[in-house]
Design a protein around this motif. Structure first.
Motif, PDB file in Angstrom:
ATOM      1  N   HIS A 207      74.159  40.573  10.625  1.00  0.00           N
ATOM      2  CA  HIS A 207      72.998  41.053   9.876  1.00  0.00           C
ATOM      3  C   HIS A 207      71.712  40.404  10.371  1.00  0.00           C
ATOM      4  CE1 HIS A 207      75.050  43.508   6.946  1.00  0.00           C
ATOM      5  NE2 HIS A 207      75.874  42.522   6.662  1.00  0.00           N
ATOM      6  N   ASP A 208      71.811  39.136  10.795  1.00  0.00           N
ATOM      7  CA  ASP A 208      70.617  38.402  11.223  1.00  0.00           C
ATOM      8  C   ASP A 208      70.447  38.338  12.735  1.00  0.00           C
ATOM      9  OD1 ASP A 208      69.914  37.934   8.634  1.00  0.00           O
ATOM     10  OD2 ASP A 208      70.536  35.828   8.594  1.00  0.00           O
ATOM     11  N   LEU A 209      71.475  38.686  13.494  1.00  0.00           N
ATOM     12  CA  LEU A 209      71.356  38.559  14.950  1.00  0.00           C
ATOM     13  C   LEU A 209      70.272  39.453  15.555  1.00  0.00           C
ATOM     14  CD1 LEU A 209      75.082  38.035  16.025  1.00  0.00           C
ATOM     15  CD2 LEU A 209      73.272  36.332  15.702  1.00  0.00           C
ATOM     16  N   PRO A 210      70.044  40.683  15.049  1.00  0.00           N
ATOM     17  CA  PRO A 210      68.897  41.437  15.582  1.00  0.00           C
ATOM     18  C   PRO A 210      67.562  40.742  15.317  1.00  0.00           C
ATOM     19  CG  PRO A 210      70.408  42.910  14.446  1.00  0.00           C
ATOM     20  CD  PRO A 210      70.845  41.509  14.135  1.00  0.00           C
ATOM     21  N   LEU A 211      67.471  40.020  14.181  1.00  0.00           N
ATOM     22  CA  LEU A 211      66.250  39.282  13.873  1.00  0.00           C
ATOM     23  C   LEU A 211      66.107  38.109  14.836  1.00  0.00           C
ATOM     24  CD1 LEU A 211      66.561  39.009   9.960  1.00  0.00           C
ATOM     25  CD2 LEU A 211      66.136  41.041  11.355  1.00  0.00           C
ATOM     26  N   ILE A 212      67.216  37.396  15.056  1.00  0.00           N
ATOM     27  CA  ILE A 212      67.191  36.254  15.973  1.00  0.00           C
ATOM     28  C   ILE A 212      66.827  36.717  17.384  1.00  0.00           C
ATOM     29  CG2 ILE A 212      68.675  34.539  17.103  1.00  0.00           C
ATOM     30  CD1 ILE A 212      70.137  34.309  14.371  1.00  0.00           C
ATOM     31  N   ARG A 213      67.404  37.828  17.802  1.00  0.00           N
ATOM     32  CA  ARG A 213      67.137  38.322  19.158  1.00  0.00           C
ATOM     33  C   ARG A 213      65.659  38.670  19.334  1.00  0.00           C
ATOM     34  NH1 ARG A 213      66.998  42.509  22.544  1.00  0.00           N
ATOM     35  NH2 ARG A 213      67.067  44.127  20.928  1.00  0.00           N
ATOM     36  N   ARG A 214      65.018  39.104  18.258  1.00  0.00           N
ATOM     37  CA  ARG A 214      63.576  39.425  18.327  1.00  0.00           C
ATOM     38  C   ARG A 214      62.752  38.190  18.699  1.00  0.00           C
ATOM     39  NH1 ARG A 214      59.239  40.236  19.202  1.00  0.00           N
ATOM     40  NH2 ARG A 214      57.702  41.676  18.333  1.00  0.00           N
ATOM     41  N   PHE A 215      63.280  36.998  18.375  1.00  0.00           N
ATOM     42  CA  PHE A 215      62.585  35.738  18.654  1.00  0.00           C
ATOM     43  C   PHE A 215      63.165  35.013  19.871  1.00  0.00           C
ATOM     44  CE2 PHE A 215      61.292  36.647  14.396  1.00  0.00           C
ATOM     45  CZ  PHE A 215      60.062  36.035  14.247  1.00  0.00           C
ATOM     46  N   THR A 216      64.035  35.691  20.612  1.00  0.00           N
ATOM     47  CA  THR A 216      64.729  35.047  21.732  1.00  0.00           C
ATOM     48  C   THR A 216      64.573  35.887  22.994  1.00  0.00           C
ATOM     49  OG1 THR A 216      66.350  34.286  20.091  1.00  0.00           O
ATOM     50  CG2 THR A 216      66.911  33.952  22.397  1.00  0.00           C
ATOM     51  N   PRO A 217      63.459  35.736  23.704  1.00  0.00           N
ATOM     52  CA  PRO A 217      63.240  36.580  24.887  1.00  0.00           C
ATOM     53  C   PRO A 217      64.279  36.375  25.978  1.00  0.00           C
ATOM     54  CG  PRO A 217      61.578  34.830  24.726  1.00  0.00           C
ATOM     55  CD  PRO A 217      62.324  34.838  23.440  1.00  0.00           C
ATOM     56  N   ASP A 218      64.883  35.193  26.037  1.00  0.00           N
ATOM     57  CA  ASP A 218      65.896  34.911  27.054  1.00  0.00           C
ATOM     58  C   ASP A 218      67.302  34.984  26.458  1.00  0.00           C
ATOM     59  OD1 ASP A 218      65.383  32.726  25.466  1.00  0.00           O
ATOM     60  OD2 ASP A 218      65.147  31.288  27.103  1.00  0.00           O
ATOM     61  N   PHE A 219      67.514  35.978  25.569  1.00  0.00           N
ATOM     62  CA  PHE A 219      68.764  36.067  24.821  1.00  0.00           C
ATOM     63  C   PHE A 219      69.995  36.277  25.717  1.00  0.00           C
ATOM     64  CE2 PHE A 219      67.433  40.464  25.197  1.00  0.00           C
ATOM     65  CZ  PHE A 219      68.620  41.169  25.387  1.00  0.00           C
ATOM     66  N   LYS A 220      69.804  36.757  26.927  1.00  0.00           N
ATOM     67  CA  LYS A 220      70.959  36.995  27.798  1.00  0.00           C
ATOM     68  C   LYS A 220      71.528  35.692  28.360  1.00  0.00           C
ATOM     69  CE  LYS A 220      69.833  41.746  28.977  1.00  0.00           C
ATOM     70  NZ  LYS A 220      69.514  42.738  30.037  1.00  0.00           N
ATOM     71  N   ASP A 221      70.784  34.597  28.203  1.00  0.00           N
ATOM     72  CA  ASP A 221      71.252  33.296  28.696  1.00  0.00           C
ATOM     73  C   ASP A 221      71.707  32.404  27.551  1.00  0.00           C
ATOM     74  OD1 ASP A 221      70.654  33.865  31.409  1.00  0.00           O
ATOM     75  OD2 ASP A 221      68.537  33.464  31.025  1.00  0.00           O
ATOM     76  N   ILE A 222      72.431  32.991  26.602  1.00  0.00           N
ATOM     77  CA  ILE A 222      72.857  32.252  25.417  1.00  0.00           C
ATOM     78  C   ILE A 222      74.064  31.363  25.741  1.00  0.00           C
ATOM     79  CG2 ILE A 222      74.462  34.029  24.565  1.00  0.00           C
ATOM     80  CD1 ILE A 222      71.993  32.288  22.253  1.00  0.00           C
ATOM     81  N   GLU A 223      74.078  30.166  25.144  1.00  0.00           N
ATOM     82  CA  GLU A 223      75.157  29.201  25.356  1.00  0.00           C
ATOM     83  C   GLU A 223      75.518  28.573  24.022  1.00  0.00           C
ATOM     84  OE1 GLU A 223      75.831  24.846  27.552  1.00  0.00           O
ATOM     85  OE2 GLU A 223      73.894  25.896  27.683  1.00  0.00           O
ATOM     86  N   VAL A 224      76.807  28.481  23.732  1.00  0.00           N
ATOM     87  CA  VAL A 224      77.280  27.824  22.510  1.00  0.00           C
ATOM     88  C   VAL A 224      77.476  26.339  22.786  1.00  0.00           C
ATOM     89  CG1 VAL A 224      79.184  27.637  20.856  1.00  0.00           C
ATOM     90  CG2 VAL A 224      78.380  29.889  21.570  1.00  0.00           C
ATOM     91  N   LEU A 225      76.760  25.503  22.040  1.00  0.00           N
ATOM     92  CA  LEU A 225      76.893  24.053  22.179  1.00  0.00           C
ATOM     93  C   LEU A 225      78.023  23.510  21.325  1.00  0.00           C
ATOM     94  CD1 LEU A 225      73.122  23.033  22.010  1.00  0.00           C
ATOM     95  CD2 LEU A 225      74.530  23.389  24.050  1.00  0.00           C
ATOM     96  N   GLU A 226      78.155  24.048  20.125  1.00  0.00           N
ATOM     97  CA  GLU A 226      79.190  23.601  19.192  1.00  0.00           C
ATOM     98  C   GLU A 226      79.532  24.739  18.256  1.00  0.00           C
ATOM     99  OE1 GLU A 226      79.945  20.266  15.670  1.00  0.00           O
ATOM    100  OE2 GLU A 226      77.942  20.535  16.518  1.00  0.00           O
ATOM    101  N   ALA A 227      80.804  24.858  17.924  1.00  0.00           N
ATOM    102  CA  ALA A 227      81.230  25.896  16.980  1.00  0.00           C
ATOM    103  C   ALA A 227      82.346  25.341  16.118  1.00  0.00           C
ATOM    104  CB  ALA A 227      81.703  27.136  17.726  1.00  0.00           C
ATOM    105  N   ARG A 228      82.275  25.677  14.848  1.00  0.00           N
ATOM    106  CA  ARG A 228      83.295  25.171  13.918  1.00  0.00           C
ATOM    107  C   ARG A 228      83.556  26.213  12.850  1.00  0.00           C
ATOM    108  NH1 ARG A 228      82.612  21.746   9.478  1.00  0.00           N
ATOM    109  NH2 ARG A 228      80.469  21.287  10.092  1.00  0.00           N
ATOM    110  N   HIS A 229      84.832  26.413  12.549  1.00  0.00           N
ATOM    111  CA  HIS A 229      85.214  27.294  11.453  1.00  0.00           C
ATOM    112  C   HIS A 229      85.137  26.508  10.148  1.00  0.00           C
ATOM    113  CE1 HIS A 229      88.561  29.014   8.836  1.00  0.00           C
ATOM    114  NE2 HIS A 229      87.620  29.939   8.859  1.00  0.00           N
TER     115      HIS A 229
END
Length: 363
Positions: A207-229
């Motif tokens: 729901h929020d990723l299109p909003l985040i992408r609007r603020f991320t011009p280099d969105f194609k270079d995304i990297e996950v630093l940490e992830a936790r369930h």
């Protein structure tokens, strides 16, 4: 209060899939928009559900997509079926000559499906929108009209979600028929955790990723630093691009007060948007800009994003608005898929490292 698009009769709506989203979200929204949209046909594979839900709104009902798409009373189609059917049903609705299509997120499962949908939409001239409701919320739209150069200058972006289980709010909206049965997940099984993370990103964060992408011009270079369930349902994901830090957090718990916020921060400006929770018809988001010691608030407005997406669909169907660029929908989808895949890979690597450490200690 509804606003007239023109003096023509309301557009006929056909809905594919009559589950909780249709019952608790779309039908209440459409009930407030009777001057521009009216439900004509409900399809569900369960005949009892199709008949019961259709009876609430005086619509025809069926158990086949062919019956709904062949109904001349249906001008626009909403696709609220399980994810794996979205692409083929969007394409079928376009080929059936309908005036516009609303598809629940995600509208495709991969980039290839998205490209096929885009090609068919272009070929048939049928506009498509995806039901990521926050992009249609008047609070978000007010923010977009007042943020100036914040999308270019923001360095930190956050999405934070705390919600009770959906059933809590579904039951306020309507009496839900045939809610899926719950179970107790086996969190020792990595496939269970993987499925929960995939569901969290593609079902909630999306729901929020299109909003985040609007603020991320280099969105194609995304990297996950940490992830936790986060148990029982949630996630903590830290990401970065060459120019942005991004945080995604979600937790489902038993507290009453929900909280759903989006933030974008630059050196001199902060934007916070507080959204109403899913399944609640409680007005729009509120956007707050902070610049120095001065704050400016936009909202709340009369309607929310659920109603906003139907207003948008009606405007597209009547030709009073132009559809979003197909590439925008494809980019939003691939952004979500990239984050999902990188999140799962990160957690899998953590699992592997822990397993390796345990085996090393035993040796």
């Amino acid at each position: 209060m509804s606003s007239h698009i023109d003096a023509t009769p309301p557009l006929g709506v056909g809905i594919l899939g009559a589950g909780p989203v249709t019952q608790a979200i779309h039908l209440p929204s459409l009930a407030r928009l009777g001057d521009i949209l009216t439900v004509r046909h409900i399809m569900d594979v369960d005949p009892a559900v199709a008949e019961s839900v259709a009876a609430r709104v005086g619509a025809a009902h069926s158990t086949s997509i062919e019956a709904l798409l062949g109904d001349p009373a249906v001008d626009v189609v909403a696709i609220c079926s399980p994810h794996q059917f979205h692409a083929e049903q969007v394409i079928a609705a376009c080929r059936a000559g309908k005036k516009a299509v609303l598809c629940e997120k995600p509208f495709a499962l991969n980039a290839e499906e998205a490209a096929r949908i885009s090609a068919v939409s272009r070929e048939t001239g049928v506009p498509i929108i995806v039901g990521a409701m926050h992009t249609f919320d008047p609070g978000w739209l007010a923010a977009s009209g007042n943020w100036g150069d914040l999308p270019e200058k923001a360095h930190t972006i956050r999405s934070s979600i705390v919600l009770p289980p959906n059933a809590r709010f579904e039951d306020f909206a309507t009496e839900i028929i045939t809610r899926p049965a719950g179970g107790t997940p086996d969190y020792t099984d990595f496939e269970v955790i993987k499925g929960a993370l995939q569901g969290g990103v593609m079902g909630l964060a999306i729901h929020d990723l299109p909003l985040i992408r609007r603020f991320t011009p280099d969105f194609k270079d995304i990297e996950v630093l940490e992830a936790r369930h986060v148990r029982p349902f949630g996630y903590v994901i830290s990401l970065r691009t060459p120019s942005r830090s991004i945080e995604l957090r979600a937790a489902m718990n038993t507290t009453w007060k929900p909280q759903w916020s989006f933030e974008a921060i630059s050196d001199d400006t902060g934007l916070r948007i507080d959204f109403t929770p899913s399944y609640v018809q409680a007005g729009s988001a509120v956007a707050t800009f902070t610049r120095g010691t001065h704050s400016t608030v936009h909202g709340p407005f009369e309607h929310n994003g659920y109603e906003g997406e139907w207003r948008e669909l009606a405007a597209l169907a009547t030709g009073t608005k132009q559809p979003p660029a197909a590439q925008t929908l494809i980019d939003d989808l691939t952004f979500a898929l990239d984050i999902t895949d990188a999140t799962v890979a990160n957690v899998e690597a953590q699992q592997g490292a822990r397993h390796g450490a345990i085996e090393g200690a035993r040796a």
